[in-house]
Motif scaffolding. Structure first.
Motif, PDB file in Angstrom:
ATOM      1  N   UNK A  12      23.997  -6.662 -15.710  1.00 38.81           N
ATOM      2  CA  UNK A  12      23.279  -5.933 -14.679  1.00 38.81           C
ATOM      3  C   UNK A  12      23.047  -4.345 -14.956  1.00 38.81           C
ATOM      4  N   UNK A  13      22.201  -4.189 -15.762  1.00 38.65           N
ATOM      5  CA  UNK A  13      21.836  -2.865 -16.449  1.00 38.65           C
ATOM      6  C   UNK A  13      20.800  -1.938 -14.923  1.00 38.65           C
ATOM      7  N   UNK A  14      21.022  -1.049 -14.835  1.00 30.55           N
ATOM      8  CA  UNK A  14      20.343  -0.303 -13.847  1.00 30.55           C
ATOM      9  C   UNK A  14      18.581  -0.101 -14.043  1.00 30.55           C
ATOM     10  N   UNK A  15      17.678  -0.035 -13.111  1.00 31.05           N
ATOM     11  CA  UNK A  15      16.547   0.552 -13.418  1.00 31.05           C
ATOM     12  C   UNK A  15      16.454   1.621 -14.428  1.00 31.05           C
ATOM     13  N   UNK A  16      15.548   1.814 -15.082  1.00 34.69           N
ATOM     14  CA  UNK A  16      15.401   2.976 -16.152  1.00 34.69           C
ATOM     15  C   UNK A  16      13.822   3.328 -16.469  1.00 34.69           C
ATOM     16  N   UNK A  17      13.922   4.575 -16.854  1.00 36.14           N
ATOM     17  CA  UNK A  17      12.528   5.194 -17.474  1.00 36.14           C
ATOM     18  C   UNK A  17      13.083   5.965 -18.518  1.00 36.14           C
ATOM     19  N   UNK A  18      12.146   5.689 -19.541  1.00 36.92           N
ATOM     20  CA  UNK A  18      12.491   6.672 -20.848  1.00 36.92           C
ATOM     21  C   UNK A  18      11.143   7.523 -20.931  1.00 36.92           C
ATOM     22  N   UNK A  19      11.404   8.585 -21.289  1.00 35.19           N
ATOM     23  CA  UNK A  19      10.019   9.649 -21.324  1.00 35.19           C
ATOM     24  C   UNK A  19      10.341  10.359 -22.716  1.00 35.19           C
ATOM     25  N   UNK A  20       9.124  10.489 -23.576  1.00 37.54           N
ATOM     26  CA  UNK A  20       9.088  11.387 -24.370  1.00 37.54           C
ATOM     27  C   UNK A  20       8.697  12.811 -23.974  1.00 37.54           C
ATOM     28  N   UNK A  21       9.502  13.992 -24.375  1.00 42.63           N
ATOM     29  CA  UNK A  21       9.252  15.097 -23.870  1.00 42.63           C
ATOM     30  C   UNK A  21       8.921  16.205 -25.025  1.00 42.63           C
ATOM     31  N   UNK A  22       8.284  17.255 -25.082  1.00 45.11           N
ATOM     32  CA  UNK A  22       8.185  18.429 -26.072  1.00 45.11           C
ATOM     33  C   UNK A  22       9.458  19.105 -26.455  1.00 45.11           C
ATOM     34  N   UNK A  23      10.127  19.204 -25.339  1.00 41.97           N
ATOM     35  CA  UNK A  23      11.331  19.936 -25.713  1.00 41.97           C
ATOM     36  C   UNK A  23      12.480  19.819 -24.479  1.00 41.97           C
ATOM     37  N   UNK A  24      13.680  20.036 -25.072  1.00 44.29           N
ATOM     38  CA  UNK A  24      14.745  19.939 -24.100  1.00 44.29           C
ATOM     39  C   UNK A  24      15.747  21.247 -24.126  1.00 44.29           C
ATOM     40  N   UNK A  25      16.661  21.485 -23.025  1.00 39.27           N
ATOM     41  CA  UNK A  25      17.407  22.658 -23.051  1.00 39.27           C
ATOM     42  C   UNK A  25      18.359  22.749 -24.189  1.00 39.27           C
TER      43      UNK A  25
END
Length: 125
Positions: A99-112
């Motif tokens: 029962x995995x949770x709902x999820x979104x995966x987003x490609x971003x230009x940069x992270x901290x």
């Protein structure tokens, strides 16, 4: 009533935010990146190790609120390179056998801090 959750077993916030905030039965966890909470060192190496560190940090925050991965209802994964998607998925899947949770995966230009993956979660008691 809003309750701030903090643990020394997860990285300190790198800005003006809380590790997590509990509101009623909901827990809203800030995004975790690959920082070792014991040394405060940022790891920017291979994506598998980064993701494993992120998942350990999420586990620590959940534990501080008396929850675990089974309580997670929604996750958002931010990655800087979609070619890392398969590896991130392999590590992530280990925490959610059923029962995995709902999820979104987003490609971003940069992270901290120059990391390649950040994951935030919402959990419910």
């Amino acid at each position: 009533m809003k309750k701030v959750i903090h643990t020394d077993n997860a990285p300190k916030a790198v800005g003006p935010y809380s590790q997590a905030v509990q509101m009623g039965d909901f827990l809203f966890c800030s995004g975790q990146i690959s920082i070792d909470p014991k040394t405060n060192e940022v790891f920017t190496g291979d994506i598998r190790t980064q993701t494993e560190m992120v998942m350990r940090n999420i586990d620590a925050v959940l534990s501080a609120a008396g929850m675990n991965f089974g309580n997670i209802i929604k996750t958002t994964i931010f990655i800087t390179n979609m070619s890392d998607f398969v590896t991130v998925n392999e590590v992530y899947a280990k925490a959610f056998k059923e029962a995995p949770p709902a999820r979104s995966t987003v490609a971003v230009a940069g992270l901290p801090k120059g990391v390649s993956v950040e994951i935030e979660v919402i959990a419910h008691r």
